[in-house]
Design an enzyme around this catalytic site. Structure first.
Site, PDB file in Angstrom:
ATOM      1  N   LYS A  29       0.835  -1.212   0.000  1.00 59.93           N
ATOM      2  CA  LYS A  29       0.000   0.000   0.000  1.00 59.93           C
ATOM      3  C   LYS A  29       0.863   1.254   0.000  1.00 59.93           C
ATOM      4  O   LYS A  29       0.538   2.235  -0.675  1.00 59.93           O
ATOM      5  CB  LYS A  29      -0.931   0.011   1.226  1.00 59.93           C
ATOM      6  CG  LYS A  29      -2.119  -0.925   1.086  1.00 59.93           C
ATOM      7  CD  LYS A  29      -3.120  -0.685   2.192  1.00 59.93           C
ATOM      8  CE  LYS A  29      -4.234  -1.712   2.188  1.00 59.93           C
ATOM      9  NZ  LYS A  29      -5.071  -1.643   3.378  1.00 59.93           N
ATOM     10  N   LYS A  88     -10.480  -5.450  -3.368  1.00 62.44           N
ATOM     11  CA  LYS A  88     -11.535  -4.440  -3.483  1.00 62.44           C
ATOM     12  C   LYS A  88     -11.036  -3.211  -4.215  1.00 62.44           C
ATOM     13  O   LYS A  88     -11.813  -2.481  -4.813  1.00 62.44           O
ATOM     14  CB  LYS A  88     -11.963  -3.991  -2.079  1.00 62.44           C
ATOM     15  CG  LYS A  88     -12.797  -4.981  -1.328  1.00 62.44           C
ATOM     16  CD  LYS A  88     -13.255  -4.343  -0.014  1.00 62.44           C
ATOM     17  CE  LYS A  88     -13.013  -5.250   1.161  1.00 62.44           C
ATOM     18  NZ  LYS A  88     -12.412  -4.668   2.320  1.00 62.44           N
ATOM     19  N   LYS A  98      -3.968 -11.210  -6.053  1.00 64.04           N
ATOM     20  CA  LYS A  98      -5.099 -11.518  -5.161  1.00 64.04           C
ATOM     21  C   LYS A  98      -6.315 -10.694  -5.576  1.00 64.04           C
ATOM     22  O   LYS A  98      -6.160  -9.524  -5.928  1.00 64.04           O
ATOM     23  CB  LYS A  98      -4.665 -11.149  -3.738  1.00 64.04           C
ATOM     24  CG  LYS A  98      -5.682 -11.355  -2.665  1.00 64.04           C
ATOM     25  CD  LYS A  98      -5.232 -10.675  -1.383  1.00 64.04           C
ATOM     26  CE  LYS A  98      -5.395  -9.169  -1.474  1.00 64.04           C
ATOM     27  NZ  LYS A  98      -5.219  -8.436  -0.221  1.00 64.04           N
TER      28      LYS A  98
HETATM   29  P1  TYM Z   1     -10.401  -6.848   4.238  1.00 66.16           P
HETATM   30  O1  TYM Z   1     -11.516  -5.888   4.410  1.00 66.16           O
HETATM   31  O2  TYM Z   1      -9.347  -6.532   3.240  1.00 66.16           O
HETATM   32  O3  TYM Z   1     -10.952  -8.270   3.882  1.00 66.16           O
HETATM   33  C1  TYM Z   1     -11.976  -8.874   4.628  1.00 66.16           C
HETATM   34  C2  TYM Z   1     -11.746 -10.380   4.693  1.00 66.16           C
HETATM   35  O4  TYM Z   1     -11.709 -10.940   3.383  1.00 66.16           O
HETATM   36  C3  TYM Z   1     -10.532 -11.712   3.215  1.00 66.16           C
HETATM   37  N1  TYM Z   1     -10.074 -11.598   1.821  1.00 66.16           N
HETATM   38  C4  TYM Z   1      -9.897 -12.619   1.000  1.00 66.16           C
HETATM   39  N2  TYM Z   1     -10.040 -13.953   1.158  1.00 66.16           N
HETATM   40  C5  TYM Z   1      -9.783 -14.749   0.092  1.00 66.16           C
HETATM   41  N3  TYM Z   1      -9.392 -14.271  -1.125  1.00 66.16           N
HETATM   42  C6  TYM Z   1      -9.227 -12.947  -1.326  1.00 66.16           C
HETATM   43  N4  TYM Z   1      -8.855 -12.495  -2.512  1.00 66.16           N
HETATM   44  C7  TYM Z   1      -9.481 -12.064  -0.240  1.00 66.16           C
HETATM   45  N5  TYM Z   1      -9.427 -10.716  -0.111  1.00 66.16           N
HETATM   46  C8  TYM Z   1      -9.793 -10.451   1.165  1.00 66.16           C
HETATM   47  C9  TYM Z   1      -9.535 -11.111   4.178  1.00 66.16           C
HETATM   48  O5  TYM Z   1      -8.498 -12.001   4.498  1.00 66.16           O
HETATM   49  C10 TYM Z   1     -10.410 -10.751   5.352  1.00 66.16           C
HETATM   50  O6  TYM Z   1     -10.589 -11.865   6.187  1.00 66.16           O
HETATM   51  N6  TYM Z   1      -7.326  -5.987   8.057  1.00 66.16           N
HETATM   52  C11 TYM Z   1      -8.558  -6.644   7.682  1.00 66.16           C
HETATM   53  C12 TYM Z   1      -9.759  -6.173   8.474  1.00 66.16           C
HETATM   54  C13 TYM Z   1      -9.604  -6.266   9.966  1.00 66.16           C
HETATM   55  C14 TYM Z   1      -9.669  -7.460  10.731  1.00 66.16           C
HETATM   56  C15 TYM Z   1      -9.527  -7.047  12.078  1.00 66.16           C
HETATM   57  C16 TYM Z   1      -9.846  -8.798  10.401  1.00 66.16           C
HETATM   58  C17 TYM Z   1      -9.426  -5.240  10.822  1.00 66.16           C
HETATM   59  N7  TYM Z   1      -9.381  -5.704  12.104  1.00 66.16           N
HETATM   60  C18 TYM Z   1      -9.532  -7.977  13.113  1.00 66.16           C
HETATM   61  C19 TYM Z   1      -9.843  -9.723  11.449  1.00 66.16           C
HETATM   62  C20 TYM Z   1      -9.695  -9.311  12.785  1.00 66.16           C
HETATM   63  C21 TYM Z   1      -8.836  -6.351   6.220  1.00 66.16           C
HETATM   64  O7  TYM Z   1      -8.364  -5.396   5.667  1.00 66.16           O
HETATM   65  O8  TYM Z   1      -9.733  -7.161   5.652  1.00 66.16           O
END
Ligand code: TYM
Length: 326
Positions: A112, A196, A193
């Protein structure tokens, strides 16, 4: 007492099938076995500029998607991160025990930061806030996709370091990844990957995409120069399509092999597209119903915050006591 589960998603961009298969689908599956908190992590989203009105709408959209996926608000707490101030408070205390070198090593930070002209401090602190989210509720299990595994390792390191410095305070959480679908790749580029924030028009299938758009995106997916599926030598594009199908329908590897081995790529794509459309249609119908009930979402989010706040306050109290704060 049931083990606590905590997980969350950022209200930035459109949730896609990677988010669903990597995390949300698992949350729905395990919600009755654990004491679950599912969060909309808006404080994480603002580590990159978000247009305020869009962010406000996105927070509600994500909450509605959790519900549409099947999270039962009577069983699990659904809450917005910024509505419980203790997340930010604990994040500061954890920041003070986290070496900056640990944060600079995070691959998501590096990726990022490389895209920004000027890197905000929040981007570096991002995983500390994530650790605070989890440790605040003494969560034992964190169900996420594979891209969050490194952040979870860091969370464990921070918890252990704090516990060593100040005495047993935090539960050290375990990461839970799905067996299939932990890393869904971009349909336009299976080396990246699914994300979003990616800009390609045919990169991702969003959970709210209409059926014709879903079909178009999947039919255009990048495969390779072979004509048909060979399970033993399939390239990343074909493996990704197979993973999407398998994660949605839950077939075993043997069932997948006997169904898809030798199938022409055109037919594979058609079948994947129909599987995704048929799984997302009822989901989208439920989403439509949820957003048409005024006040329903706000009540759920208020209730979620009220349910988790006492746990958060107790952890902050304990942490302050351990650290000698006032
Ligand atoms: P975020 O919002 O990017 O993604 C949410 C969840 O989706 C999963 N994910 C994927 N799984 C499989 N294939 C993909 N291409 C893919 N893209 C995203 C992510 O692994 C995630 O589980 N930092 C985290 C949010 C967060 C969080 C937390 C998660 C903040 N605090 C505490 C768990 C516990 C994030 O940016 O997720």
């Amino acid at each position: 007492m049931k083990t606590r589960v905590f997980s969350g998603m950022q209200p930035s961009g459109n949730l896609h099938i990677g988010n669903y298969l990597g995390a949300l689908k698992n949350w729905v599956r395990i919600q009755h076995d654990y004491d679950c908190i599912f969060c909309i992590v808006d404080l994480h989203a603002v580590t990159v500029y978000q247009e305020p009105r869009e962010l406000r709408a996105k927070i509600r959209e994500i909450a509605a998607l959790y519900l549409a996926a099947g999270i039962d608000p009577k069983v699990s707490a659904i809450m917005v991160q910024s509505s419980v101030a203790a997340h930010a408070e604990l994040a500061w205390m954890l920041t003070c025990v986290t070496p900056v070198g640990w944060l600079e090593r995070m691959t998501q930070y590096k990726a990022k930061a490389a895209k920004q002209e000027s890197v905000g401090d929040g981007l570096l602190q991002y995983p500390v806030l994530m650790a605070a989210d989890i440790l605040l509720y003494q969560a034992g299990i964190v169900p996420v996709g594979e891209d969050q595994a490194q952040h979870l390792e860091l969370t464990r390191d921070i918890a252990q370091r704090f516990n060593t410095l100040y005495g047993e305070t935090f539960v050290v959480p375990e990461t839970s990844l799905p067996t299939v679908g932990a890393r869904i790749m971009g349909l336009d580029d299976p080396m990246q990957k699914m994300s979003k924030s990616a800009s390609g028009a045919h990169h991702a299938v969003a959970l709210l995409d209409p059926p014709d758009r879903i079909r178009k995106t999947i039919m255009r997916a990048t495969t390779d120069s072979q004509p048909s599926v060979d399970m033993d030598s399939a390239g990343p594009g074909v493996l990704n399509l197979l993973a999407i199908y398998q994660a949605f329908c839950g077939w075993s590897d043997e069932q997948m092999r006997s169904h898809f081995q030798g199938m022409r790529y055109g037919d594979l794509k058609k079948q994947v597209a129909e599987m995704v459309v048929s799984q997302l249609e009822p989901f989208q119908q439920r989403y439509g119903q949820i957003v048409s009930e005024p006040g329903y979402l706000d009540a759920i989010l208020r209730d979620g915050a009220a349910r988790v706040a006492p746990v958060a306050e107790e952890t902050v109290r304990l942490t302050k006591e351990r650290m000698g704060l006032f």
